[in-house]
Design an enzyme around this catalytic site. Structure first.
Site, PDB file in Angstrom:
ATOM      1  N   LYS A 178       0.815  -1.217   0.000  1.00 29.73           N
ATOM      2  CA  LYS A 178       0.000   0.000   0.000  1.00 29.73           C
ATOM      3  C   LYS A 178       0.843   1.259   0.000  1.00 29.73           C
ATOM      4  O   LYS A 178       0.443   2.267  -0.575  1.00 29.73           O
ATOM      5  CB  LYS A 178      -0.963   0.014   1.202  1.00 29.73           C
ATOM      6  CG  LYS A 178      -2.156  -0.905   1.012  1.00 29.73           C
ATOM      7  CD  LYS A 178      -3.316  -0.486   1.896  1.00 29.73           C
ATOM      8  CE  LYS A 178      -4.509  -1.412   1.711  1.00 29.73           C
ATOM      9  NZ  LYS A 178      -5.569  -1.184   2.710  1.00 29.73           N
ATOM     10  N   LYS A 193     -12.310  -8.501  -6.803  1.00 32.70           N
ATOM     11  CA  LYS A 193     -13.202  -7.340  -6.839  1.00 32.70           C
ATOM     12  C   LYS A 193     -12.503  -6.083  -7.310  1.00 32.70           C
ATOM     13  O   LYS A 193     -13.147  -5.140  -7.726  1.00 32.70           O
ATOM     14  CB  LYS A 193     -13.884  -7.126  -5.477  1.00 32.70           C
ATOM     15  CG  LYS A 193     -12.968  -6.763  -4.351  1.00 32.70           C
ATOM     16  CD  LYS A 193     -13.749  -6.559  -3.065  1.00 32.70           C
ATOM     17  CE  LYS A 193     -12.772  -6.390  -1.911  1.00 32.70           C
ATOM     18  NZ  LYS A 193     -13.408  -6.384  -0.612  1.00 32.70           N
ATOM     19  N   LYS A 242      -7.654 -15.741 -10.255  1.00 34.63           N
ATOM     20  CA  LYS A 242      -8.816 -15.658  -9.371  1.00 34.63           C
ATOM     21  C   LYS A 242      -9.667 -14.417  -9.690  1.00 34.63           C
ATOM     22  O   LYS A 242      -9.130 -13.364 -10.015  1.00 34.63           O
ATOM     23  CB  LYS A 242      -8.293 -15.577  -7.928  1.00 34.63           C
ATOM     24  CG  LYS A 242      -9.342 -15.846  -6.892  1.00 34.63           C
ATOM     25  CD  LYS A 242      -8.736 -15.812  -5.489  1.00 34.63           C
ATOM     26  CE  LYS A 242      -9.796 -15.374  -4.506  1.00 34.63           C
ATOM     27  NZ  LYS A 242      -9.337 -14.527  -3.446  1.00 34.63           N
TER      28      LYS A 242
END
Ligand code: TRP
Length: 332
Positions: A115, A200, A197
């Site tokens: 991040k 989102k 995979k």
């Protein structure tokens, strides 16, 4: 463990964009947990502000996340569903745990490294101490198990280290939690790259089916799903696209794989994809209707939040009181 009852705790970021992968792999099965555990599901709005948020969006997503969980089958009478910022003990315990967590430990967290690279203009202290707030979430409830995705396992392991360190100095304070990385439920793959995979946060919206997508969108996305140049609906490793669609169809309809191969024998991919889209949108219709109804009554959602936070506070107060006493803070 609280009053002889095993505790399960999980936190969810306030983001309404959950996918059918989240639904089939996790949400749909959450309700079974409440048989064996005292379950807490917390919408972690305080974690969300470690990256910049638009206030209106954060507020809306907080309502949406709670509504979606209930719509997917979590009964607010059997589970404690609440919002993190409504229980001030989380932030308070987080400060205390900060004083029992080492700079080096936090520096090693993979999510912090990722991040801070992604938000290089805003590497704030909250991003750095994110894991101690998460440890506070978990330890306040004397949690036994923490169902998480693999990306959060490292944070739960740090929570264990913090709990053990604290317990060594002040015995019998915290239950030491176990991470439970769910392997149950089918792994749902991206519709655009079926060896990856479904995520989102995928930038290609056609790769992902969201729980709240409308029927036309769902059918369009399945029609565009990447398959192969063959025409046979057959479950085989060399056909990852078709394999994924068969898995999805099976999860939504409860039909077994051979049965599905039989059903679509001699039928082209187009017709099969349409059937998958229809089964998916049909299965999600109930969730979507329940979601819409919940979202149309903010007052009712707020009442549920209030009930949840009152329940959670009862547990949180007990643990924090114990911690304060052990540390030597004066009780007035
Ligand atoms: N960090 C978790 C995530 O991003 C969310 C979270 C916050 C959490 N507190 C938690 C998960 C406590 C489990 C337990 O997904």
């Amino acid at each position: 463990m609280f009053n002889d009852q095993k505790v399960s705790f999980s936190g969810v970021q306030p983001s309404g964009n959950l996918t059918i992968g989240n639904y089939l792999g996790a949400l749909r099965n959450f309700s079974h947990y409440s048989e064996a555990y005292k379950c807490f599901y917390c919408v972690v709005d305080e974690h969300a502000i470690t990256v910049r948020q638009n206030p209106a969006d954060l507020r809306r997503r907080t309502y949406e996340t709670l509504a979606l969980y209930i719509a997917c089958g979590l009964d607010p009478n059997k589970n404690t569903l609440y919002v993190q910022s409504h229980v001030h003990e989380h932030a308070e315990l987080a400060w205390i745990l900060d004083c029992f967590t080492m700079f080096g430990e936090l520096s090693r967290m993979t999510q912090f490294k990722d991040k801070s690279a992604k938000h290089a203009d805003n590497v704030n202290a909250g991003l750095f101490t994110y894991p101690t707030l998460m440890a506070a979430d978990i330890l306040l409830y004397q949690t036994d198990v923490v169902p998480v995705g693999i990306d959060q396992k490292q944070h739960v392991e740090l929570t264990r280290d913090i709990a053990n360190r604290f317990n060594q100095l002040y015995p019998d304070t915290f239950t030491v939690p176990e991470p439970v990385v769910s392997s149950t439920g089918m792994k749902i793959m991206s519709l655009a790259e079926p060896t990856k995979k479904m995520s989102k946060s995928d930038e290609n919206v056609n790769a992902v089916v969201y729980i709240l997508d409308d029927k036309d969108t769902i059918i369009r996305k399945f029609k565009r799903a990447v398959t192969d140049s063959d025409t046979e609906v057959r479950y085989a490793d060399e056909k990852p696209g078709i394999q994924n669609l068969i898995n999805i169809y099976s999860c939504f309809t409860g039909k077994k794989i051979p049965e599905i191969e039989q059903e679509f024998r001699g039928v082209g991919y187009g017709e099969f994809k349409l059937a998958v889209g229809e089964a998916c949108s049909q299965a999600l219709e109930g969730v979507q209707n329940a979601f819409k109804e919940l979202m149309s009554d903010k007052k009712q959602l707020e009442d549920l939040m209030k009930k949840g936070s009152e329940e959670a506070s009862w547990y949180a107060r007990r643990t924090l009181g114990k911690v304060r006493k052990k540390l030597g803070f004066i009780q007035l």
